[in-house]
Design an enzyme around this catalytic site. Structure first.
Site, short mmCIF file in Angstrom:
data_model
loop_
_atom_site.label_atom_id
_atom_site.label_comp_id
_atom_site.label_asym_id
_atom_site.label_seq_id
_atom_site.Cartn_x
_atom_site.Cartn_y
_atom_site.Cartn_z
N TYR A 6 -1.50 -0.51 10.22
CA TYR A 6 -2.08 -1.38 9.10
C TYR A 6 -0.58 -0.26 8.04
O TYR A 6 -0.11 -1.86 7.52
CB TYR A 6 -3.05 -0.35 8.22
CG TYR A 6 -3.75 -0.74 6.23
CD1 TYR A 6 -4.36 -1.74 6.11
CD2 TYR A 6 -2.84 0.29 6.56
CE1 TYR A 6 -4.18 -2.36 5.25
CE2 TYR A 6 -2.94 0.12 4.85
CZ TYR A 6 -4.09 -1.22 3.76
OH TYR A 6 -4.06 -1.30 2.43
N SER B 191 0.86 -1.38 0.25
CA SER B 191 -0.12 0.31 -0.08
C SER B 191 1.76 0.93 0.34
O SER B 191 2.27 1.21 0.87
CB SER B 191 -0.73 -0.01 1.59
OG SER B 191 -1.52 1.21 1.13
#
Length: 281
Positions: free
Chosen positions: A188, A175
Site C-alpha cells: 500500500y 495517502s
C-alpha cells in the site's frame, strides 16, 4: 439636534415603529457570513465511487450540479449509489487496463470531454512481509497506481486530438502513508508513494492541455461507524476529531474551482494535523 434625534429614535424603537437594523452587504453582494462560489457545471469522472471517500466525492460534485460518472468493481453498491446520487455508473475492474480505457473513452464519447478526473480507487493489503506474496503486491499496484496513469493517458490522448488547451483537473487520492509507515504496509505504501510522485510528473505532461494535476493525502478517514469511535480516537488529532469522507470531497471541489489553476503539482495532506504532530513513546 443630536439629542432630539436620539430621543426620537428611542421613541420609535419603543413604539415598534423603528425600521430596525438593515444588514450591510459585502462588496460582492453577499450578506456577512455568506460566501457565494461560482461552480460551473462540469463533466466529472471518479474511479472507485461506489463507497467511502469515492462516494462522498461523487455526491459532492452531483450536489454542485455536475454531470458525474464513476466506475467500481462492486456492481451492487455502484448501482445503488448511482440511483441515490443521480450519477452514471460503470462496472469496471480498474486492474483490467482494456476495460478501464474503454470506460474512460465511453464517457468521453458520450459527453465530448472529461473536465475533472478523480483517481480515487484503492485497495489495501496489510500483511507481514514474510507472508505477502509477489502476486498480492502486484495486485495492489495494479489497482492503486496503474489506473492513475491509464485514465490520465486516455484523457491526454483525447485532449491532444482536440487541439486547443482548456480547463481540466486531475485529482489523485494518495495517502499520508506515502511518507510514514507501519510494519506490513509495503504494498500500500509503495503504491501511494508512487501516486504522489506520479502526480507532479503528470502535472508537467498535462500542462499543454490546460489540465492541472494535484494529489490529496488523507489521514484517518472513517468511512463507517463514526459514532463508535472513542474520545481517544478523536483527541489524538490536533483538530480534535477523526476525519470524514466529506473532508476529502470538499478539497476536490476546491481544487476544481476555475480560479484555482495556480495550485498545480501539489500533494495536499488532510489529516487533522497528525503528520505534523511530534510523538515519542
Amino acid at each position: 439636534m443630536a439629542d432630539n434625534y436620539l430621543e426620537r429614535k428611542m421613541e420609535e424603537y419603543r413604539s415598534g415603529k423603528s425600521t430596525g437594523y438593515r444588514t450591510r452587504l459585502t462588496p460582492s453582494g453577499d450578506r456577512p457570513g455568506q460566501l457565494s462560489v461560482k461552480f460551473p457545471p462540469r463533466r466529472v469522472f471518479v474511479t472507485g465511487g461506489a463507497s467511502g471517500i469515492g462516494k462522498a466525492i461523487v455526491k459532492a460534485f452531483c450536489d454542485a450540479g455536475c454531470r458525474v460518472a464513476f466506475c467500481d468493481i462492486d456492481a451492487k453498491a455502484g448501482r445503488a449509489a448511482a440511483q441515490a446520487l443521480g450519477a452514471q455508473f460503470h462496472p469496471v475492474d480498474v486492474a483490467d487496463v482494456a476495460a478501464l480505457e474503454a470506460c474512460v473513452n465511453r464517457v468521453i464519447g458520450s459527453w465530448g470531454d472529461i473536465d475533472v478526473l478523480v483517481n480515487n480507487v484503492g485497495v489495501s493489503v496489510f500483511k507481514p512481509i514474510d507472508e505477502m506474496t509477489v502476486e498480492e503486491f502486484d495486485r495492489v499496484q495494479h489497482v492503486n497506481l496503474r489506473p492513475v496513469f491509464v485514465t490520465s493517458r486516455s484523457l491526454a490522448l483525447h485532449r491532444k486530438a482536440m487541439g486547443e488547451p482548456h480547463y481540466g483537473r486531475i485529482i489523485n487520492i494518495s495517502s499520508t502513508r506515502y511518507l510514514m509507515s507501519e510494519r506490513g504496509t509495503e504494498a500500500y505504501t509503495a503504491s501511494k508513494g508512487a501516486v504522489s510522485s506520479l502526480t507532479h510528473a503528470l502535472m508537467m505532461s498535462m500542462a499543454p492541455y490546460g489540465v492541472t494535476v494535484n494529489s490529496i493525502s488523507p489521514g484517518w478517514i472513517c468511512c463507517d461507524g463514526y459514532d463508535s469511535l472513542t474520545d481517544a480516537d478523536h483527541n489524538q488529532h490536533p483538530s480534535g476529531r477523526v476525519g470524514r469522507p466529506e473532508d476529502i470531497a470538499r478539497m476536490c471541489l476546491f481544487l476544481s474551482l476555475p480560479d484555482n489553476d495556480f495550485i498545480n503539482g501539489e500533494n495536499i495532506v488532510i489529516d487533522g494535523g497528525m503528520t505534523r504532530k511530534m510523538i515519542y513513546v
